[in-house]
Enzyme design. Sequence first.
Site: not given
Lengths: 690, 690
Positions: A128, A158, A162
């Site tokens: 991301s 989060y 990643k």
Amino acid sequence: MAIDKYILVTGGAGYIGSHTVVELIQRGFKVVVIDSLVNSSYDAIVRAEYIVRSPIPFFKIDLHDKAALNKVFDDYAIEGVIHFAAFKAVGESAQKPLEYYENNVGGAVALLEVMSTHGVKTIVYSSSATVYGDVSRFKDHNYLPINEKCPTDPVSPYGKTKYAIENIIADLHSSDNSWRGAVLRYFNPIGAHPSGLLGEDPLGVPNNLLPYLAQVAVGRRDKLNVFGNDYDSRDGTPIRDYIHVVDLAQGHVAALEYLKTLEQGQGLYRVWNLGTGKGSTVLEIHAAFSAVVGRELPYNVVGRRAGDVLNLTADPTRANTELGWKAKLTVEDACRDLWKWTMENPYGFQVKNFKWSLFNDPGAEVNFASRLNTFTFGDFSVTIANYGATIQNIAFKGRTVVTSMDKLSLYQSDDNPAFGATVGRYANRIRNGTFSIDGVTYHTDKNWRGHTIHGGSRGFGRQFWLGPVAKSDETHGTLEFLIYDKDGSNGFPADVIATAKFTVDEKSLRLEIEARIPESSPKDVTAVNMTNHVYFNLSSGETIDGTIIKTCTDTILESDPDYLLPTGRVIQYKQKLSESVDLQPSNPIDNCFVAKVDGFKLDTRGDEMQTIVEAHHPSTGFKLTAATTDPAFQIYTGDFVDIGPYKARAGFCVEAQRYLEAINNEHWNKQVILRKGEVYGSDTIYTFSV
Amino acid sequence: MAIDKYILVTGGAGYIGSHTVVELIQRGFKVVVIDSLVNSSYDAIVRAEYIVRSPIPFFKIDLHDKAALNKVFDDYAIEGVIHFAAFKAVGESAQKPLEYYENNVGGAVALLEVMSTHGVKTIVYSSSATVYGDVSRFKDHNYLPINEKCPTDPVSPYGKTKYAIENIIADLHSSDNSWRGAVLRYFNPIGAHPSGLLGEDPLGVPNNLLPYLAQVAVGRRDKLNVFGNDYDSRDGTPIRDYIHVVDLAQGHVAALEYLKTLEQGQGLYRVWNLGTGKGSTVLEIHAAFSAVVGRELPYNVVGRRAGDVLNLTADPTRANTELGWKAKLTVEDACRDLWKWTMENPYGFQVKNFKWSLFNDPGAEVNFASRLNTFTFGDFSVTIANYGATIQNIAFKGRTVVTSMDKLSLYQSDDNPAFGATVGRYANRIRNGTFSIDGVTYHTDKNWRGHTIHGGSRGFGRQFWLGPVAKSDETHGTLEFLIYDKDGSNGFPADVIATAKFTVDEKSLRLEIEARIPESSPKDVTAVNMTNHVYFNLSSGETIDGTIIKTCTDTILESDPDYLLPTGRVIQYKQKLSESVDLQPSNPIDNCFVAKVDGFKLDTRGDEMQTIVEAHHPSTGFKLTAATTDPAFQIYTGDFVDIGPYKARAGFCVEAQRYLEAINNEHWNKQVILRKGEVYGSDTIYTFSV
């Protein structure tokens, strides 16, 4: 023999995962999907199968279950993995960091270990743009648009998971240069599949702009909150790089294909941005989506949201040049597709009055192909199995009114007399399993006393259908099944794609059947005759005896008593069913009644429905009315039933269909010869009352 | 009742972990240790117990085993965790990144989850200065010395796992502000415990400078490789901040104590550097260690090593001011302690000719206190159990020559006649369990027919001893056990710390016993009489019958035949054992023979050894010679033995000790009265030959 190699897609039931599965298969890859279904729905796989018209091997697996994961790698020759599976809610990650680290990082490590064990060293990783963090933190350098050299600094747990996984893949490549790791950093995925069958299905309050707007549009939310309009942008709202999910999905295919261009044994670790390079403000997106919806959606400007930054626009040059991939679709395309998805699936994969379960034969493995799909409206409930698009149950006012079995194995047994099955490609008999079209003779599977019945031993009623696409509104629901039957199947020529669309409301079940030969079929013509072979029992007892039946006609096709094959003559039935008859064992029926004597068409849908049978039983007062657009119907009083709890006369059939063995009758065969470009269709409805 | 709260130390058997366990306990904390022992040795815990003189609850647990971890949290009231457990080899981490992520990150997440489940929210985390990466990467900013605000950029997978875990703790604190996370970033830990009992025990080739130098010093490595002398430093070699491991360990205690000063419910996430603030070059360390060793150790300058940087020196100001902690020891101190550790443990915890196992009673839990410690030299092997510092086995030329049982439960049973036990605090009888010293009368546990025998029912022979400290060279090995028997134990006054040092060579077993009253004891005087109660059997049969025995004397202390209590008279034994006697059931012996008639001392060690018994058996030709510095010895022909496979006359004892019941005889009691500041000692040796 070449071994079929598979791409394993983890999290393939999710938003981006499911779109990528579709693009992969449409691009010719074979795919295995695993997903824990913790935050996703198997219905996405159902829809994907429907779109690609082929089954997709699926396993419900949490990545921490290494034994299960190992088994998938043992059972499939996997050449590469696309890894989506992860928790992905930024806000939630700040609340539950441990869950995020355990699930995301732990899951990835387990996956990579199993890959390593099996010598699978190709991974495309779903990362991301959040790993870049706030690019405005650099006072002395403008990193916009963001390219892959921009320093990383994820903020949320989060984002940190990643980033940690990117590092793990990088470290793995450093430890063994033959690893191939493609890291794809997404910007803002939006939109839905243009088919309207797949899209984002956020649980709870959507975190993202467009899903939220969509819920405003359908009335699930009051209005959009715009978090700050005092940013230094065109209209004061933040700028993001919105990318159509189908473009994004194709980016994964491009990355995978890029990795396949590497020399044998050559590895790579490489990061690519997937974005459009074009930024849109919140208000621009609002305007674009409002335009699609056809009205200005309400919104409210509120304060800035913690963690938001002015601008996150990608520089996708690297992916454009190296992967030969470029986003082709616009924000407007995405809005249009999202709106179609939202209108047709206002609650995403949650469909009102619908539920599905699985046949649960003792000792059987979990088999998602064995689904049982149920719509319930009021006190009327219909369950259709994927196996055979079978009407597995109809319950009316608390009573089962069809023969219904709870084990898949019973349906699959040789004793099953097509209970509820949607039969095809060719229902009823074909003499000697032989017919000719255009001077070419075909030999079909002789599965019944030297003749073909119900399309052969692997007819439609004995295959797993794809789907169903389930949709509903307040008053009725539809289940669309699809079968892709290949040229040569049971001896029939040409590929056939058939659909069976069941519509359920509070008192009736309608079945619309359609069949076509797809453009890609190697042959151009075939024979089609389809029906549903449901056995009704309106009585309170174990047999149909005493059922009062009335038909629209007493005209039947004469047939020989042993094989029930037509003589070609049209005669009157020995009883006056048109004036009501009490069904009794002394008068068994298994005959093809003629509903229409001329005006034969291949696609009868749109013709006026003709009531062909009315039946009721005094013990319950239940009444069945059958109507159809088909020219004929077989009535069978079930005298040879013998399976499980069901014995002779456990049910009777009213099988709307084409003339018996029409394919071998030059006057009738236009009812059943299907050519490429033509459409076969029929429409039948069963209505219940008291 | 106050509940004892514990600090859980994960990886407490490792280098820094074990030193920290010692410092914690010495500071008054109660500690539970878990360790997978994958890269560490339980011997570190054995040594730590020896240093702190108390048992340390230990569980062999991998952090991924959440069930086992949960049980520890269920069984102990844990108030905080110091988390060391991790893989720590930078080079290896680049080879096996997945293992590092799974073990380090996965383990930490599992630990934090279990902590969270149990509401334990205090963690001191073992991080590393490696998270800062190469501080010279900043062209425009000098970050030396490195303080906690220096940007992070770990390079190796090891460093990345350390950094990931810091982030997880930070995120956890963000999600719940009541968490207390102290992250300690170590610079270069060196040295060893000043006792010489604990130190670094690198497996394989050491990665670090000082362990490598130490191996050069003892001849395990040829010479030191100096990786580059062309750096911009005083002597061209890189500069590191070396910190004594004891200082580092105390930093953990300081951090834990700092967290305890927070208000109830107040949380914290804080990073502290642990370093000295003083950098040393490679050549300076080489010189310092060479000085301790007393000769210039060989070295060779080779090329720079990938990843090395010029200077990594800490700015420890934050820890100095906030934690009130400061490194006190010098590089010279560390070199001295390392050299002592290395000299006394040249192969670390691997001790030549030594191995240990556990009593493995069926159904019993793994009990590290039930160790069996074995030295083998040639065809002579001795096994000492921690339970009772018991001689569990002596094997000579393939034959067991003592009574030996393989179940701890048998040793613990009431039927065990002190097989092999090191008995104390007071061996043999005390009449009516009563004695007086300085006019004060004491009452001891009457565990034998109204009298006290072998120190009472929880005497030294029925307690688990600490240790052993095992050391060896080519010719012999030593096992040092310790027991800390508290004031009031079995009714005896004063704390006593006793040690039993067993020395094994290829033919003999020597037992040196020492006892003292520690300064901290609440009472100043006690009675001590210690011996080992081993039962010999030199024959090839099940009894000792036929053993030819010869003593140094026929003089015994007269005793009553029923209770074997002395009359105070010294008499001649009825048989001429001094001229050899054949042991037969018709002449059972259980008498205290007198080896010295005067010159009584409390600590007889250093006195000339006197051979007290020679015995041999014609069936094997095996011969035993027993010699001691003790003034008396009990001979017992085992006529009342009845346990497991062993019946009457399964073995005979030669128990070197003080005069029988000397404590109640004013002429003899100077042998057994121990006062604070005095030392009790004895020395006995059993030699085997053919």
